[in-house]
Design an enzyme around this catalytic site. Structure first.
Site, short mmCIF file in Angstrom:
data_model
loop_
_atom_site.label_atom_id
_atom_site.label_comp_id
_atom_site.label_asym_id
_atom_site.label_seq_id
_atom_site.Cartn_x
_atom_site.Cartn_y
_atom_site.Cartn_z
N HIS A 89 -7.24 -5.06 10.07
CA HIS A 89 -6.93 -4.83 8.65
C HIS A 89 -5.64 -5.53 8.25
CE1 HIS A 89 -4.71 -0.72 9.51
NE2 HIS A 89 -3.83 -1.69 9.45
N GLU A 129 -9.64 -2.07 5.35
CA GLU A 129 -10.27 -1.78 6.63
C GLU A 129 -11.49 -2.68 6.85
OE1 GLU A 129 -8.47 -0.17 8.49
OE2 GLU A 129 -8.20 1.95 8.02
N ASP A 181 0.81 -1.22 0.00
CA ASP A 181 0.00 0.00 0.00
C ASP A 181 0.84 1.27 0.00
OD1 ASP A 181 0.92 -0.46 2.60
OD2 ASP A 181 -1.04 -1.04 3.35
N ASN A 197 -7.52 -3.17 14.26
CA ASN A 197 -8.90 -3.40 13.84
C ASN A 197 -9.03 -4.58 12.88
OD1 ASN A 197 -7.85 -2.44 11.46
ND2 ASN A 197 -9.11 -0.60 11.34
C1 F6R Z 1 1.37 -1.44 6.12
C2 F6R Z 1 0.21 -2.30 6.27
C3 F6R Z 1 -0.58 -2.34 7.52
C4 F6R Z 1 0.27 -2.61 8.76
C5 F6R Z 1 -0.61 -2.59 10.01
C6 F6R Z 1 0.22 -2.79 11.26
O1 F6R Z 1 1.96 -1.61 4.82
O2 F6R Z 1 -0.10 -2.95 5.34
O3 F6R Z 1 -1.57 -3.33 7.40
O4 F6R Z 1 0.91 -3.84 8.63
O5 F6R Z 1 -1.28 -1.37 10.09
O6 F6R Z 1 1.03 -1.68 11.46
P1 F6R Z 1 2.06 -1.62 12.68
O7 F6R Z 1 3.07 -2.67 12.41
O8 F6R Z 1 2.63 -0.23 12.61
O9 F6R Z 1 1.26 -1.88 13.91
#
Ligand code: F6R
Length: 260
Positions: free
Chosen positions: A138, A143, A67, A136
C-alpha cells in the site's frame, strides 16, 4: 523510476532528507505531501536537525498528509495529526495554518475527502510527495485492490495493516478499521514522488512495486506510471530486486545525478 540503493538505513534516510531540503531551498513556498509511520520518523528527525543546524526554513511551505484514521480527533495521541505535531511541526518554523491533514473525525467523511482534494488543487498541487510503503504494497492507505484511479476517500484497512499498526494502540480491537486516504490517482498527480523504504520487511513489497506488473494488488506499482519518482532504499529493502546490480551501476552509491 530512479532506484537509489544506500548501504544503511541511516544513509537512505539522509539521502531522502536531502531531497526534501533541496525542494524547500529551491522553492520556499513548496507544497509537500507528507507520510507518517515508523519509516518517516528518522527522516523527520533529520529535517528537524537540519532546521536547527543550518536554518533550513519551512516558513513558506504548505503540507498535505496522505491519510488519517477515521474516528480519531486531531488531539488523539494516536492520530496522525498528533504524530505530525510531535515528529515535525512543533520543531520547525512552519506556519500551522499551512499544514493540512484530512479530518478523521468529520461527520461526513465523503465531504471531507472532497474538501481535501479541492484544497490540494487550490494550493497549486503537491510538488514533492513523500511516501512509505506497506508490507502489502500500500501507499497512503490504498490497500491492495484499490483502484489505480482512486481519489481521496474512505478506505477499509486490511487486517495486516491493522496488525502492523497495532503497536501504537492499546490492542488490536482499538486499532482503527477505516481511514481517509489520498487516492492512488491523487498521489500520481504530485509533481514528484519520493518513496523511502528501509528494512527487510519491505523487500517483497519493494520488488513488486519496482519490478512487478502495474496492478491494483500492489498499489505502489502504479508509481511506475509516474514520470518523476525516486525510490530510496537501504540494502535490506532492496534485497528482492532482480536488477539490483543494474541500479547500483546506474546510480553508484545512490548518486541520483547519474543518467537513469
Ligand atoms: C502513512 C502511510 C503508510 C505508511 C506505510 C509504512 O501515512 O501512508 O502508507 O507509509 O504503512 O509504514 P511504516 O513506515 O510504519 O512501515
Amino acid at each position: 523510476m530512479k532506484v537509489l540503493i544506500l548501504e544503511t538505513a541511516a544513509q537512505a534516510v539522509a539521502r531522502a532528507t536531502g531531497f526534501v531540503v533541496t525542494m524547500v531551498q529551491q522553492k520556499p513556498d513548496a507544497v509537500l505531501g507528507l507520510a507518517t509511520g515508523g519509516t518517516m520518523l528518522p527522516l523527520y528527525d533529520c529535517l528537524r536537525a537540519r532546521h536547527l543546524a543550518e536554518g533550513v526554513s519551512f516558513a513558506g511551505v504548505s503540507t498535505f498528509n496522505l491519510d488519517e484514521y477515521i474516528g480519531l480527533s486531531p488531539d488523539h495521541p494516536c492520530s496522525y495529526h498528533h504524530y505530525m505535531q510531535k515528529a515535525l511541526f512543533d520543531h520547525i518554523d512552519i506556519d500551522p495554518a499551512r499544514t493540512h491533514l484530512p479530518h478523521g473525525d468529520s461527520a461526513d467523511p465523503t465531504a471531507e475527502a472532497a474538501r481535501y482534494e479541492a484544497l490540494i488543487a487550490a494550493t497549486g498541487g503537491i510538488d514533492l510527495q513523500l511516501l512509505g510503503i506497506g508490507q502489502n504494497g500500500h501507499i497512503g492507505f490504498n490497500e491492495p485492490t484499490s483502484s489505480l484511479a482512486s481519489r481521496t476517500r474512505l478506505k477499509t484497512l486490511t487486517e495486516d495493516t491493522r496488525r502492523a499498526n497495532q503497536r501504537y494502540f492499546d490492542s488490536f480491537d482499538d486499532t482503527p478499521r477505516y481511514a481517509l486516504t489520498m487516492g492512488v490517482a491523487t498521489i500520481l498527480e504530485s509533481k514528484s514522488c519520493l518513496l523511502l523504504a528501509t528494512g527487510s520487511a519491505k523487500a517483497d513489497a519493494v520488488a513488486a512495486m519496482v519490478e512487478g506488473p502495474v496492478a491494483a494488488i500492489c498499489p505502489a506499482s502504479a508509481l511506475q506510471l509516474h514520470r518523476n519518482v525516486t525510490v530510496v532504499l537501504d540494502q535490506e529493502a532492496a534485497a528482492g530486486l532482480k536488477l539490483r546490480t543494474y541500479y547500483h551501476h546506474v546510480h553508484p552509491k545512490g548518486d541520483e545525478s547519474a543518467i537513469g
